[in-house]
Design an enzyme around this catalytic site. Structure first.
Site, PDB file in Angstrom:
ATOM      1  NE  ARG A 124       8.316-111.817 -31.157  1.00  0.00           N
ATOM      2  CZ  ARG A 124       8.107-110.874 -32.049  1.00  0.00           C
ATOM      3  NH1 ARG A 124       7.209-109.933 -31.816  1.00  0.00           N
ATOM      4  NH2 ARG A 124       8.792-110.836 -33.163  1.00  0.00           N
ATOM      5  CB  THR A 419       6.882-101.807 -30.899  1.00  0.00           C
ATOM      6  OG1 THR A 419       7.815-100.956 -31.494  1.00  0.00           O
ATOM      7  CG2 THR A 419       7.259-103.205 -31.236  1.00  0.00           C
ATOM      8  CG  ASP A 466       8.642-109.626 -36.458  1.00  0.00           C
ATOM      9  OD1 ASP A 466       8.808-108.873 -37.439  1.00  0.00           O
ATOM     10  OD2 ASP A 466       8.438-109.197 -35.314  1.00  0.00           O
ATOM     11  CB  SER A 491      11.280-109.428 -31.047  1.00  0.00           C
ATOM     12  OG  SER A 491      10.936-108.101 -30.742  1.00  0.00           O
ATOM     13  CB  SER A 492      14.161-105.236 -33.200  1.00  0.00           C
ATOM     14  OG  SER A 492      14.578-105.907 -34.358  1.00  0.00           O
ATOM     15  N   GLY A 514       9.747 -99.187 -33.360  1.00  0.00           N
ATOM     16  CA  GLY A 514      10.488 -98.869 -34.569  1.00  0.00           C
ATOM     17  C   GLY A 514      11.153-100.018 -35.285  1.00  0.00           C
ATOM     18  N   GLY A 515      10.688-101.261 -35.113  1.00  0.00           N
ATOM     19  CA  GLY A 515      11.328-102.372 -35.809  1.00  0.00           C
ATOM     20  C   GLY A 515      12.795-102.469 -35.414  1.00  0.00           C
TER      21      GLY A 515
END
Length: 608
Positions: A124, A419, A466, A491-492, A514-515
């Site tokens: 990340r 992503t 984010d 993050s997701s 997709g967030g």
């Protein structure tokens, strides 16, 4: 592969806009207003659907977002590489052919099964050391809108992808590192044909045209996007990839590449604080995988914080399990029923409330009650499940696992984006689930040529958005996910490996872009395949749905009027939207493996 015709769909019903998001909505425009009201933002626009057959293989399989990238991974596996080797080759090609979603200028979470243990590699991005919690505050003290914050140097965090892949390869790779970059270098030098999806996304983009590197690469002199089938060469990216092939991560984090990244960020019209020292100091992290049992048979392993994906995903699944009263017929005519959607979206509201309250970089924020698994405690989730009633709660409040003290303000809703996901299983049964990102479509809209002076290059992320744009809540308490120097944004991303508890064997690799909707996309796939008995492609094909602790969001055209009316009768505020998932998954079968790719994007699966 022939793409389906482009299908543009308009929203059929306006959402009720939350007052707290008014400033964001004014700047973002009608489409983004709908997204923000629901707590979602699509990383990429819909570009039509194409039915996917599902792919049965016997020995190994590669699933990714572009056929050229899949072919690169397939070549590496055929050459004797392992799943990690193949994933590196796939990702480097995606940086070229799918620049809107991921690449060298971004980051990733990697779940790796080496046949003995699960590893979680954190690539990340990190906030520059000169960043402060007030980074996104305007002169009047109010936070910028996401639209104001994304484009330019202010949103660029220190990229982590290259360092993480290089570190993982040193421990677990099989083929030589330079060999893995050859497919991407060849394509960058010789060119690839622009796909219908990339062309369509370029058509809807304005800020990218103004970048001195990206504009001439993707658009002609009249500002028109390069047409479908155009042979696009990227000599600057090829040169950067050669430097990385020769020098490893040092070819990116030091020397001319690092200097050019910092120069473009700091020299932008909207400059950011990223420096060469930030790049030189970046280090990937090994984290403890977060695993939880589900439906007695399955062991589901995913990424811990700073990802919220696994925690929120498993809170939803285990809250439904704790509820213990699933509808007798969860499917009606092959789609989730009204009663089941009510239970699922209520569980989602509870989980997303906890997400907003607690989840952030664990190096900066303590887990509630000192352990992230407190959010998955059976007694706690049973208590939360009891809050689900016959009518929608509309919006949930965070819980207090183990009576944890609440010292932070919950993060207000703000859009999260992009992503790309890769799932791979090799002939020895080792596996990868890796989700990578540059955040919004085309990131910060800044392209670096790596100091090569050549045409093209790679796009830099906007992962700083984010973080919470507001550093504190209305009560003055700090937001857990606020900007801090060296911190990794929440993050997701939900790269997931599933194991059969009966024999310990790998059962599935799955993930999606997709967030925050990633969480719902993966949940849908797990439920459809492992709880409802669908084959994996059927589960991926199911219409998308969810809630982000606001309206109930249904995929445009996925459900009929009776479902919408039934949910509204239960008190749901229902919004239809283009939920453009990009799921890729591989599941063990008695004869080998079965792979699935999302019909909403261009991905495929290939194997032997």
């Amino acid at each position: 592969m022939t793409a389906a015709p482009v299908r543009l769909v308009r929203l059929v019903r306006p959402a009720v806009l939350a007052a707290a998001l008014a400033q964001l909505l004014i700047a973002a425009g009608p489409a983004r207003a709908q997204e923000a009201a629901a707590g979602i933002a699509m990383p990429e626009a819909a570009t039509g659907q194409q039915a996917k057959p599902g792919w049965a293989t016997r020995h190994f399989a590669v699933a990714a977002a572009n056929p050229l990238a899949v072919e690169a991974g397939y070549r590496i596996l055929k050459a004797g590489g392992n799943a990690l080797d193949a994933a590196i080759a796939v990702q480097m090609v995606l940086a070229l052919v799918e620049p809107q979603s991921s690449g060298l200028g971004g980051g990733a979470f990697l779940m790796l099964w080496d046949g003995k243990a699960v590893q979680a590699w954190d690539g990340r991005e990190t906030a520059p050391m000169a960043a402060t919690p007030q980074l996104f505050l305007r002169p009047d003290g109010k936070p910028m809108t996401v639209g104001q914050a994304v484009v330019g140097g202010l949103s660029v965090a220190t990229p982590g992808l290259v360092a993480m892949l290089a570190a993982a390869h040193r421990e677990q790779g099989k083929l030589p590192w330079p060999r893995l970059l050859e497919p991407a270098i060849e394509l960058a030098e010789q060119g690839f044909r622009i796909s219908p999806r990339l062309h369509q996304l370029l058509s809807g983009e304005e800020a990218l045209k103004r970048d001195p590197q990206a504009g001439p690469l993707y658009y002609d002199e009249q500002g028109r996007p390069r047409p479908v089938g155009h042979l696009l060469k990227n000599p600057a990216l090829a040169a950067v990839l050669r430097a990385i092939a020769e020098r490893g991560a040092d070819g990116f984090y030091a020397g001319p590449v690092a200097a050019d990244i910092a120069r473009r960020v700091r020299g932008h019209a909207r400059p950011g604080p990223l420096t060469e020292a930030d790049l030189a100091a970046y280090r990937p992290r090994r984290r403890e995988p977060l695993c939880a049992d589900w439906l007695e048979r399955w062991r589901v392993c995913g990424f811990p914080p700073p990802s919220s994906g696994q925690l929120t995903l498993m809170q939803i699944l285990k809250t439904l399990e704790a509820r213990g009263q699933a509808p007798a017929a969860p499917l009606v005519e092959g789609k989730p029923s009204i009663a089941w959607l009510h239970l699922y979206t209520e569980a989602s509201r509870l989980a997303f409330a906890d997400r907003a309250q607690y989840v952030a970089d664990p190096d900066f924020v303590a887990a509630p009650a000192g352990d992230w698994k407190s959010l998955l405690d059976a007694a706690y989730l049973k208590q939360r499940a009891a809050l689900i009633g016959a009518q929608s709660m509309k919006a949930a409040s965070a819980g207090q696992p183990a009576k944890a003290l609440i010292s932070h303000a919950p993060q207000a809703a703000q859009p999260e984006y992009g992503t790309s996901h890769i799932s791979i299983v090799d002939a020895e049964g080792r596996a990868v689930a890796m989700t990578s990102s540059i955040e919004a479509g085309f990131g910060s809209r800044i392209m670096s040529d790596g100091g090569t002076g050549l045409a093209g290059g790679f796009l830099l992320n906007n992962e700083m958005t984010d973080f919470s744009l507001a550093p504190s809540g209305a009560d003055g308490k700090p937001v857990a996910n606020r900007v801090e120097p060296g911190k990794r944004p929440r993050s997701s991303m939900s790269p997931t490996l599933v194991f059969d508890r009966r024999d310990g064997r790998l059962a599935m690799s799955v993930g999606a872009p997709g967030g925050p909707a990633i969480i719902h996309y993966v949940a849908k796939t797990l439920i459809g395949s492992l709880a409802w008995g669908m084959n994996l492609q059927q589960a991926v094909d199911l219409p998308n749905f969810g809630s982000f602790n606001g309206p109930t969001v249904l995929e445009q055209g996925g459900f009929g009027p009776a479902t919408i009316a039934g949910l509204r009768a239960l008190g749901h505020e229902v919004l239809e939207y283009e939920l453009v998932s990009g799921l890729h998954a591989i599941q063990r079968t008695p004869g080998g493996w079965f792979g699935a790719a999302d019909p909403r994007r261009e991905g495929i699966v290939k194997g032997d």
